[in-house]
Enzyme design. Structure first.
Site, mmCIF file in Angstrom:
data_model
loop_
_atom_site.group_PDB
_atom_site.id
_atom_site.type_symbol
_atom_site.label_atom_id
_atom_site.label_comp_id
_atom_site.label_asym_id
_atom_site.label_seq_id
_atom_site.Cartn_x
_atom_site.Cartn_y
_atom_site.Cartn_z
ATOM 1 N N HIS A 78 0.903 -1.350 -0.105
ATOM 2 C CA HIS A 78 0.084 0.003 -0.072
ATOM 3 C C HIS A 78 0.855 1.213 -0.077
ATOM 4 C CE1 HIS A 78 0.286 0.696 4.624
ATOM 5 N NE2 HIS A 78 0.348 -0.421 4.643
ATOM 6 N N ASP A 80 0.002 4.501 1.298
ATOM 7 C CA ASP A 80 -0.064 5.418 2.284
ATOM 8 C C ASP A 80 0.579 4.929 3.678
ATOM 9 O OD1 ASP A 80 -2.066 3.088 2.463
ATOM 10 O OD2 ASP A 80 -3.092 4.316 4.032
ATOM 11 N N ASP A 140 6.055 0.763 6.377
ATOM 12 C CA ASP A 140 4.741 0.322 6.474
ATOM 13 C C ASP A 140 4.119 1.391 5.450
ATOM 14 O OD1 ASP A 140 2.334 -0.717 6.698
ATOM 15 O OD2 ASP A 140 1.872 0.369 8.820
ATOM 16 N N GLU A 173 -5.067 2.028 2.598
ATOM 17 C CA GLU A 173 -4.906 0.762 3.644
ATOM 18 C C GLU A 173 -5.267 1.033 5.132
ATOM 19 O OE1 GLU A 173 -3.436 -2.461 6.100
ATOM 20 O OE2 GLU A 173 -2.829 -0.551 5.683
ATOM 21 N N GLU A 174 -4.523 2.116 5.546
ATOM 22 C CA GLU A 174 -4.568 2.526 6.903
ATOM 23 C C GLU A 174 -5.907 3.130 7.403
ATOM 24 O OE1 GLU A 174 -1.981 1.429 8.660
ATOM 25 O OE2 GLU A 174 -0.347 1.753 7.808
ATOM 26 N N ASP A 196 3.236 -6.740 3.838
ATOM 27 C CA ASP A 196 2.994 -5.642 4.665
ATOM 28 C C ASP A 196 3.009 -6.171 6.261
ATOM 29 O OD1 ASP A 196 1.929 -3.239 5.527
ATOM 30 O OD2 ASP A 196 -0.166 -3.669 5.443
ATOM 31 N N HIS A 379 3.874 3.041 12.607
ATOM 32 C CA HIS A 379 3.050 4.196 13.055
ATOM 33 C C HIS A 379 3.484 5.063 13.994
ATOM 34 C CE1 HIS A 379 -0.866 1.858 11.650
ATOM 35 N NE2 HIS A 379 -0.068 1.669 10.902
#
Length: 411
Positions: A78, A80, A140, A173-174, A196, A379
């Site tokens: 992904h 994002d 990520d 995705e997030e 991922d 994150h």
């Protein structure tokens, strides 16, 4: 390295932080810019069927180099990064031959410490890529993008036997919208893997069943000096509601296969209050029971209120445990396990305490477990990845592709 690290550093230079509660997909323009850059890169590298959808999903094909029929497989990552932490002006640091101890993140007081993150003890001698303490890193899932493209380029240049391979890079995705506009028919693979995951060896095909819960509480405000029998304090009702939930079934008290209730936000006044929860559980029956419990609590707390005062609850399912779909196709997991073993990696089967695009895609008819990237602490500012982990991910992607062709020839 065949530009593996160069690719990764290029991709993290794009600010692709997703935004929650935005109707458009992608939710931010930075994601579209990265998608356009990837589209151009894939065309330059000679991929076929390179497309970019209106919703920012990039797809491409590495054509087969063998004459026998091979199932078309796919790899997905992904674009994002998390809405929880800035991904703007990412400034990666390279720590070669990590010797242990704290790692300074930039010039401030932030450190990456093995006291807080004991996994560092297992990474002595590795090359670490960290943040400068001001942003997340974006491993990520930009590491996944770099690993997939690098693996495809190596397959091509080294003439490793493989069938048609489809790759895709998805937006948002997030915030749970990565698969919403994913065209499974256009992707046209029999199965796929999201790249991922976390540390070396992770292989995941179980994830939470997930729902979001919005609670609106309407009270009645009057002067507190004459409030007896008249005031209905929405904040007090919100407090009562939350206290009815099990105190030990929250994210900070659970692990492994435990489910939870998570209060994400609460705001309000005497007149009106709002609460937003997420509910998670691996077991579908337990998941349904958790949602029913939240409705039942709303009824109990709201019982006997004046008709103008009420508690309203709205529950939206987000995604389901892909295990229900993946176990119908055990060869997909076995293939990834064998590929890892062939690369001298011990597969680590663990449940995802979250979700992936693969969860939703599996329910759309594209079985899609998750494999590792080599990254940790996603994150936030302590996010990091190892170059060795990235190289291992590339090797596993290549081996899955080669094994698929080999088994097709032998069958």
């Amino acid at each position: 390295m065949d530009k593996l690290l160069d690719r990764f550093f290029n991709y993290v230079s794009f600010d692709t932080q997703a935004k929650a509660n935005v109707k458009s997909v992608p939710s931010t323009q930075g994601q579209r810019k990265l998608a356009q850059a990837l589209q151009q890169e894939l065309l330059t590298l000679g991929f076929s069927h390179v497309t970019l959808s209106d919703h920012g999903c990039v797809m491409a094909t590495l054509p087969a180099n063998v004459s026998w029929p091979v199932p078309t497989i796919g790899f997905i990552a992904h674009l994002d990064t998390s809405p929880d932490f800035s991904g703007k002006n990412v400034n990666p640091q390279i720590v070669e031959n990590y010797r242990g101890g704290d790692i300074a993140l930039g010039i401030g007081d932030e450190v990456l410490s093995p006291v807080m993150f004991p996994v560092l003890h297992q990474l002595l001698g590795h090359t670490l890529i960290t943040t400068d303490g001001k942003t997340l890193l974006g491993a990520d899932d930009k590491a996944g993008i770099a690993e997939i493209i690098t693996a495809m380029v190596r397959l091509k240049h080294r003439n490793v036997p493989h069938g048609d391979i489809r790759i895709a890079f998805t937006p948002d995705e997030e915030v749970g919208k990565g698969a919403q506009f994913f065209n499974v028919a256009e992707f046209d693979a029999q199965w796929a893997y999201t790249v991922d995951g976390g540390g070396i060896g992770e292989l995941e095909f179980e994830n939470f069943n997930a729902a979001s819960v919005a609670i609106k509480i309407v009270g009645n405000n009057v002067h507190p000096g004459s409030a007896k029998g008249v005031m209905v304090n929405a904040l007090s009702l919100a407090t009562r509601y939350h206290q009815e939930l099990p105190v030990d079934e929250t994210p900070e008290c659970t692990e492994g296969y435990d489910g939870f209730y998570h209060l994400q936000s609460i705001k309000g006044t005497v007149e009106r209050a709002e609460m937003h929860y997420i509910v998670r559980d691996f077991n579908r029956d337990s998941f349904e029971a958790r949602k029913k419990n939240m409705v039942d609590i709303a009824k109990r707390v709201g019982k006997g209120l004046h008709r103008d005062c009420y508690i309203e609850i709205v529950i939206d399912d987000s995604y389901y445990n892909m295990r229900e779909q993946i176990i119908k196709h055990p060869h997909i997991i076995e293939l990834a396990q064998q590929a890892m073993l062939d690369c001298d990696i011990t597969p680590i089967m663990k449940p995802i305490r979250g979700g992936t695009d693969g969860a939703q895609l599996s329910f759309k008819g594209l079985p899609c477990p998750n494999i590792f990237t080599g990254g940790y602490n996603y994150h936030g500012k302590h996010e990091f990845i190892t170059l060795e982990g990235m190289e291992k991910a590339v090797a596993v992607i290549m081996r899955i592709s080669e094994l698929t062709a080999k088994r097709a020839k032998e069958s």
